[in-house]
Design an enzyme around this catalytic site. Structure first.
Site, short mmCIF file in Angstrom:
data_model
loop_
_atom_site.label_atom_id
_atom_site.label_comp_id
_atom_site.label_asym_id
_atom_site.label_seq_id
_atom_site.Cartn_x
_atom_site.Cartn_y
_atom_site.Cartn_z
CG ASP A 107 -18.63 3.22 -18.32
OD1 ASP A 107 -19.72 2.90 -18.72
OD2 ASP A 107 -17.80 3.65 -19.36
CG PHE A 156 -21.07 9.76 -23.20
CD1 PHE A 156 -19.96 9.18 -22.88
CD2 PHE A 156 -21.20 11.13 -23.35
CE1 PHE A 156 -18.96 10.04 -22.53
CE2 PHE A 156 -19.97 11.85 -22.87
CZ PHE A 156 -19.12 11.20 -22.61
CB VAL A 157 -24.92 10.84 -18.79
CG1 VAL A 157 -25.95 10.10 -19.19
CG2 VAL A 157 -23.83 10.34 -17.79
CG ASP A 163 -15.51 15.56 -19.58
OD1 ASP A 163 -15.85 14.54 -18.74
OD2 ASP A 163 -14.83 15.93 -20.48
P1 IMP Z 1 -14.71 3.31 -15.61
O1 IMP Z 1 -13.25 3.16 -15.17
O2 IMP Z 1 -14.97 2.84 -16.84
O3 IMP Z 1 -15.75 2.70 -14.66
O4 IMP Z 1 -14.78 4.85 -16.07
C1 IMP Z 1 -15.21 5.80 -15.10
C2 IMP Z 1 -14.93 7.12 -15.72
O5 IMP Z 1 -15.26 7.11 -17.06
C3 IMP Z 1 -15.88 8.16 -15.26
O6 IMP Z 1 -15.11 8.81 -13.92
C4 IMP Z 1 -15.84 9.14 -16.12
O7 IMP Z 1 -14.81 10.35 -16.13
C5 IMP Z 1 -15.91 8.35 -17.54
N1 IMP Z 1 -17.09 8.15 -18.00
C6 IMP Z 1 -17.95 6.84 -18.02
N2 IMP Z 1 -18.98 6.85 -18.57
C7 IMP Z 1 -19.38 8.51 -18.85
C8 IMP Z 1 -20.42 9.05 -19.53
O8 IMP Z 1 -21.41 8.69 -19.74
N3 IMP Z 1 -20.24 10.22 -19.57
C9 IMP Z 1 -19.21 10.93 -18.97
N4 IMP Z 1 -17.93 10.44 -18.51
C10 IMP Z 1 -18.21 9.15 -18.54
#
Ligand code: IMP
Length: 183
Positions: A107, A156-157, A163
């Protein structure tokens, strides 16, 4: 009244069949690449979201791999200075190991950036990343998985490990929840 999880899904973004097919392709590509480099990766999967993806992907990797788990939590707060707290560490030494980090979704990129740094600090020889999903429009840190299942739009998926409030991880596909489920 009983509520069944499929009823909460507004639309399916990635079907179970597409996930199966893509895992087969990724498994073959990963096997070919590591074989070419003469390396065998240790897969490090981030709990809890990457479990279904790891389980499927490894059945298509034709190498003598091992896997282990880590659980990390990103510190909330500033946008650009990330850091992670380790909730569960690896059970083995990874000195000199070739690590393939397994994640459900990239993300902002903060988690993978911090965990990659951490693994290199622990002595990993190399760290590559495989992520089931990639949401590039949300990126804060320039990090690119070496292997990506599907690039998805900024939504958001849930499902296949992902989850909402710890639910819907067991859906066999990746989808979007109905708006009323967020109320
Ligand atoms: P990042 O550090 O922002 O890249 O976040 C990654 C983490 O955010 C993932 O391992 C997920 O746990 C959570 N996450 C990000 N986007 C989503 C989504 O659309 N649905 C569910 N969890 C998400």
């Amino acid at each position: 009244m009983e509520v069944f999880m499929h009823q909460d899904v507004k639309k399916i973004l990635v079907s179970a069949e597409a996930i199966e097919q893509r895992c087969r392709e990724l498994g073959k590509q990963i096997s070919d690449d590591y074989r070419k480099d003469g390396e065998v990766p240790v897969l490090v999967a981030l709990l809890n979201g990457s479990v279904p993806f790891l389980a499927k992907l490894i059945t298509y990797i034709d190498l003598d791999i091992e896997y282990d788990f880590m659980d990390v939590k990103s510190y909330e707060g500033t946008e650009s200075i990330g850091d992670v707290r380790i909730l569960k560490d690896l059970d083995r030494s990874i000195k000199g190991a070739s690590i393939l980090l397994v994640e459900d979704i990239v993300d902002t990129g903060r988690t993978l950036h911090e965990v990659s740094k951490l693994l290199l600090n622990k002595g990993a020889g190399k760290v590559k990343i495989v992520s089931l999903l990639d949401k590039p429009s949300r990126r804060v840190i320039a990090i690119q998985p070496d292997y990506t299942g599907f690039v998805i739009p900024n939504e958001f998926v849930i499902g296949f490990g992902l989850d909402f409030n710890e639910k819907y991880r067991n859906l066999p596909y990746v989808g979007v929840l109905k708006d009323e489920c967020y109320l």
